[in-house]
Design a protein around this motif. Structure first.
Motif: not given
Lengths: 141, 196
Positions: B5-31
């Motif tokens: 279920f990790d649809a953003l598996s190619d995206v780095s942890d860093d990038a996902l965390l920054i996206a979450f910091g900008n309010g992206d809930a999908a990144s939070a789910r992936a992390l």
């Protein structure tokens, strides 16, 4: 011989330990659905909290609304440009009034009419009587 | 570890965390799906208590969510930061459990029911965990990070805030102590069979 046996035993144990580590690595500790849900709920709470904080911050940066009565008056007069024009005209009028030449003062106080009457009677020139002050001004330079 | 279920598996942890910091809930789910198992596994090995490990995992992830808006890409590795948080949280809990005797070597726990009915592998891993519990905190953390979590010595040094040489020393002493602790059980655990 005993020392050699101990070394062999240590070697075997070391290999066994590495095998144990490998088994532990392969054993995945899977989080429960409840834990994953709780972690996601925390994340969503953080998103909502930050959104609220951002909204509060934006509201505090926005310029404050003027008093509605003042705003209504300005609107009735035709907006801030019209009010600015009115204010300029008022200030200009005041300045002219304060710094008026004596002729204007005479005109305002009515002392000119007496002299004009005298001139009219003496010269009998009605046209000249219409602009006596400007003539006087021109003579004075 | 493959995470379903990790649809953003190619995206780095860093990038996902920054996206979450900008309010992206999908990144939070992936992390969440990517990092929670790691955090939980490490905490469980340090604490040997599933319920407490879950508490620590949730707390560590909450701290990650909170720091997300200030996270700068490339400054630190997300997993390193998380391992450090989990190490500190577990140390605090173990300290509370033990009271003032922080560095006292605990006796191996032997209060579990007989494992005869369960698989031999489970018994072997339990024995390893029991032996790990006999190590001092720092040795156990270094051994688990090095040999089970698979971190390199420089990263472990960053997690534990010590030098690389100190990590090498801790892991070497930890392994020696583990070998001794497991030696008494080698017949039951079938160590000779593995080695042959």
């Amino acid at each position: 011989m005993t020392h050699r046996d101990d070394k062999m035993t240590d070697g075997l144990l070391d290999q066994s330990l590495e095998a144990l580590f490998a088994e532990a690595r392969d054993e995945a500790v899977m989080p429960s659905t409840a834990l994953l849900a709780a972690v996601m709920a925390d994340a969503e709470t953080q998103i909502a909290t930050r959104a609220r904080q951002d909204a509060t911050c934006r509201a505090s940066l926005r310029p404050k609304q003027r008093h509605p009565m003042l705003a209504a008056m300005v609107a009735a007069l035709g907006g801030w440009r019209a009010v600015a024009g009115l204010a300029t005209a008022a200030v200009t009028g005041l300045a002219i009034g304060l710094g008026a030449p004596s002729t204007v003062t005479n005109l305002a106080t009515g002392s000119y009419s007496e002299s004009a009457t005298v001139e009219m009677t003496s010269a009998g020139d009605a046209l000249d009587a219409l602009v006596p002050s400007f003539y006087d001004l021109a003579l004075e330079g | 570890m493959d995470m379903p279920f990790d649809a953003l598996s190619d995206v780095s942890d860093d990038a996902l965390l920054i996206a979450f910091g900008n309010g992206d809930a999908a990144s939070a789910r992936a992390l969440t799906l990517r990092l929670t198992p790691k955090v939980l596994g490490y905490a469980a090995r340090l604490l040997r208590d599933r319920a407490e490990a879950e508490d620590v995992a949730q707390e560590a992830m909450l701290r990650l969510w909170k720091i997300a808006p200030e996270w700068r890409q490339g400054e630190a590795k997300v997993t390193t930061w998380l391992y450090r948080v989990v190490t500190n949280l577990c140390t605090d809990r173990l300290r509370k459990k033990r009271g003032n005797a922080l560095d006292e070597i605990a006796e191996p726990e032997d209060d579990r029911p007989s494992q005869e009915a369960v698989m031999i592998q489970r018994e072997r891993i339990d024995a390893l965990n029991a032996a790990l519990a006999t190590l001092p905190d720092r040795q156990r953390e270094a051994v688990v990070l090095r040999h089970i979590e698979g971190l390199g010595n420089p990263e472990i040094a960053e997690v534990l805030d010590i030098s690389v040489e100190a990590v090498e020393s801790l892991t070497a002493r930890g392994k020696r102590a583990l070998t001794q602790a497991l030696a008494a059980q080698r017949d039951r655990l079938g160590f000779e069979d593995d080695a042959s």
